[in-house]
Scaffold this motif. Structure first.
Motif, PDB file in Angstrom:
ATOM      1  N   THR A  29       0.849  -1.182   0.000  1.00 51.42           N
ATOM      2  CA  THR A  29       0.000   0.000   0.000  1.00 51.42           C
ATOM      3  C   THR A  29       0.893   1.242   0.000  1.00 51.42           C
ATOM      4  O   THR A  29       2.114   1.151   0.157  1.00 51.42           O
ATOM      5  N   VAL A  31       0.935   3.351   2.354  1.00 53.58           N
ATOM      6  CA  VAL A  31       1.466   3.389   3.719  1.00 53.58           C
ATOM      7  C   VAL A  31       2.671   2.468   3.839  1.00 53.58           C
ATOM      8  O   VAL A  31       3.696   2.818   4.431  1.00 53.58           O
ATOM      9  N   ARG A  41       3.123   9.137   4.140  1.00 50.73           N
ATOM     10  CA  ARG A  41       2.209   8.698   3.094  1.00 50.73           C
ATOM     11  C   ARG A  41       1.906   9.840   2.126  1.00 50.73           C
ATOM     12  O   ARG A  41       1.753   9.626   0.933  1.00 50.73           O
ATOM     13  N   ASP A 130      -1.445  -6.233   6.005  1.00 54.73           N
ATOM     14  CA  ASP A 130      -1.646  -4.783   5.950  1.00 54.73           C
ATOM     15  C   ASP A 130      -3.059  -4.424   5.519  1.00 54.73           C
ATOM     16  O   ASP A 130      -3.708  -3.549   6.097  1.00 54.73           O
ATOM     17  N   MET A 131      -3.551  -5.113   4.489  1.00 55.27           N
ATOM     18  CA  MET A 131      -4.869  -4.796   3.959  1.00 55.27           C
ATOM     19  C   MET A 131      -5.977  -5.193   4.937  1.00 55.27           C
ATOM     20  O   MET A 131      -7.003  -4.527   5.019  1.00 55.27           O
ATOM     21  N   ASP A 133      -5.709  -4.992   8.128  1.00 50.44           N
ATOM     22  CA  ASP A 133      -5.731  -3.912   9.105  1.00 50.44           C
ATOM     23  C   ASP A 133      -6.429  -2.676   8.559  1.00 50.44           C
ATOM     24  O   ASP A 133      -7.127  -1.960   9.286  1.00 50.44           O
ATOM     25  N   GLU A 134      -6.248  -2.412   7.249  1.00 48.13           N
ATOM     26  CA  GLU A 134      -6.811  -1.198   6.657  1.00 48.13           C
ATOM     27  C   GLU A 134      -8.275  -1.360   6.274  1.00 48.13           C
ATOM     28  O   GLU A 134      -9.085  -0.446   6.469  1.00 48.13           O
ATOM     29  N   LEU A 135      -8.637  -2.516   5.707  1.00 49.71           N
ATOM     30  CA  LEU A 135      -9.966  -2.687   5.122  1.00 49.71           C
ATOM     31  C   LEU A 135     -10.826  -3.722   5.817  1.00 49.71           C
ATOM     32  O   LEU A 135     -12.025  -3.779   5.589  1.00 49.71           O
ATOM     33  N   THR A 323      -6.879   0.251  16.335  1.00 45.10           N
ATOM     34  CA  THR A 323      -6.687  -1.072  15.767  1.00 45.10           C
ATOM     35  C   THR A 323      -7.795  -2.005  16.216  1.00 45.10           C
ATOM     36  O   THR A 323      -8.550  -1.720  17.141  1.00 45.10           O
ATOM     37  N   THR A 361     -12.580  -1.096   9.964  1.00 46.28           N
ATOM     38  CA  THR A 361     -13.416  -1.909   9.097  1.00 46.28           C
ATOM     39  C   THR A 361     -13.059  -3.363   9.347  1.00 46.28           C
ATOM     40  O   THR A 361     -12.036  -3.843   8.869  1.00 46.28           O
ATOM     41  N   SER A 362     -13.872  -4.055  10.097  1.00 45.40           N
ATOM     42  CA  SER A 362     -13.532  -5.420  10.473  1.00 45.40           C
ATOM     43  C   SER A 362     -14.781  -6.180  10.885  1.00 45.40           C
ATOM     44  O   SER A 362     -15.516  -5.752  11.771  1.00 45.40           O
TER      45      SER A 362
END
Length: 403
Positions: A29, A31, A41, A130-131, A133-135, A323, A361-362
């Motif tokens: 990403t 980031v 970033r 990583d994704m 955590d982000e999405l 998180t 987003t989880s």
């Protein structure tokens, strides 16, 4: 660790395209690229959008950190024939920097599927983490499963390094699928991670896979199986503190809920003390151990110490961006407060969770919030709980609340 490892020729005429290609090829990403380059970033965003010309010296220094180097090639000459480079270095020149006097070329490795490259598979594992955590796991679950199929197809002709990387990918993919609400697939992927790690005698990843399976079985309320995996992981030689601590915490958690004979609360508490005694853990790992410890302390009837452990977990991660772990700890602490009939404390924790949950987003976090809403339902008429429930509901979509 440097890694550049691709199987398709890439050519572009400006730095923004080159940076985008680097991210695509590595599976990073913005980031992730910024972190590896030692920039913000925003720096990456501006360069990718052509809003910033950082200068060739700066670019050369930054890209050297990720195993890439700047090479100026006079325009109009015949393309350089593909050849091997140390660590498969991908060479490129920034046309935008050099006033279009140079082209940009990435010179890749061999001609097999990219899934046959151990470094590439490892980068996909990191990308999946990583994704997630982000999405969250939902949006990327299908893509991760497609990648898993490609990796599996390449394994029969792959060596030890590929199998090691495939084990790491399977472990990260399991977390993605669990977060996406598919625990059965997550278990299969975790089992695959364990099998691959065991097959190449990678005891560190073998222990990590046991820790994952222990966690998954605890989430499914199967403490006996969770305890079995935790004990197997702890018996492996030379396990790092970063893996040993979660294994000890999971075993302590499982034993407090297990029906196996001979397991006492004192042993459960001793394991938790051992887990919390590891002082060199990264912040997120330390916070996770403290969060699990809070659940164990609640199980053995020490609620005040449980709240302290949850507080420690949240304090450790407070300086970091929101998180899943923060949300998980707040939700677990709220659940313990409700079970202990500490309604004022439960309301405060639920309000804190309502602030954190919208930032993440989880599916995993959504399920945690729904559980808190369900457990707090019996006190829905208590004013403080009523207000906290309203805030929690506003943090979720109507679909999630309806579950």
């Amino acid at each position: 660790m440097r890694s550049a490892f691709y199987d398709a020729r890439m050519e572009t005429n400006d730095l923004s395209e080159a940076l985008q290609a680097i991210m695509d090829r590595h599976g990073w990403t913005q980031v992730g690229l910024a972190d590896r380059l030692g920039v913000t970033r925003g720096w990456v965003q501006h360069v990718v959008k052509g809003r910033r010309d950082p200068g060739i010296g700066s670019v050369r220094e930054r890209l050297d950190r990720v195993g890439w180097e700047v090479v100026l090639r006079p325009k109009g000459r015949h393309p350089v024939k593909r050849r091997e480079f140390h660590e498969k270095v991908v060479k490129f020149a920034g046309g935008a920097i050099a006033g279009k006097a140079a082209g940009v070329m990435a010179i890749p490795g061999g001609g097999n599927s990219p899934y046959a490259e151990a470094d590439y598979v490892f980068s996909l594992a990191r990308r999946a983490s990583d994704m997630r955590d982000e999405l969250g796991g939902g949006p990327i679950a299908s893509k991760v499963l497609t990648q898993f199929k490609g990796i599996s197809a390449a394994l029969p002709t792959g060596g030890k390094e590929l199998r090691t990387s495939a084990s790491e990918f399977s472990r990260q993919a399991a977390w993605v699928l669990y977060d996406a609400g598919r625990p059965d697939v997550a278990r299969n992927l975790a089992g695959n991670a364990l099998e691959l790690a065991s097959g190449v005698s990678d005891t560190q990843r073998e222990a990590a896979a046991h820790a994952l399976l222990s966690d998954l079985y605890l989430q499914e309320n199967k403490p006996d199986r969770a305890a079995s995996h935790a004990e197997k992981g702890l018996r492996l030689p030379e396990v790092s503190d970063g893996t040993r601590a979660p294994l000890e915490a999971y075993l302590g958690w499982a034993l407090g809920r297990s029906s196996w004979a001979g397991y006492s609360k004192s042993r459960s508490r001793k394991l938790i003390d051992q887990a919390r005694g590891h002082t060199s853990l990264p912040p997120l790992d330390s916070a996770w151990v403290h969060g699990v410890s809070g659940l164990v302390l609640h199980n053995v009837g020490e609620n005040q110490q449980a709240f302290t452990s949850f507080e420690d977990a949240v304090r450790i991660t407070e300086p970091l961006p929101a998180t899943q772990y923060q949300a998980n700890d707040l939700a677990n602490a709220a659940g313990v407060a409700l079970a202990a009939h500490e309604l004022d404390l439960a309301a405060e924790l639920m309000k804190a969770l309502a602030y954190v949950a919208p930032l993440i987003t989880s599916g995993w976090v959504d399920r945690k919030v729904v559980t808190v809403l369900r457990e707090s339902g019996r006190w829905a008429d208590v004013p403080e709980i009523k207000l906290a429930r309203q805030r929690l509901k506003s943090a979720l979509s109507s679909e999630v609340v309806a579950r």
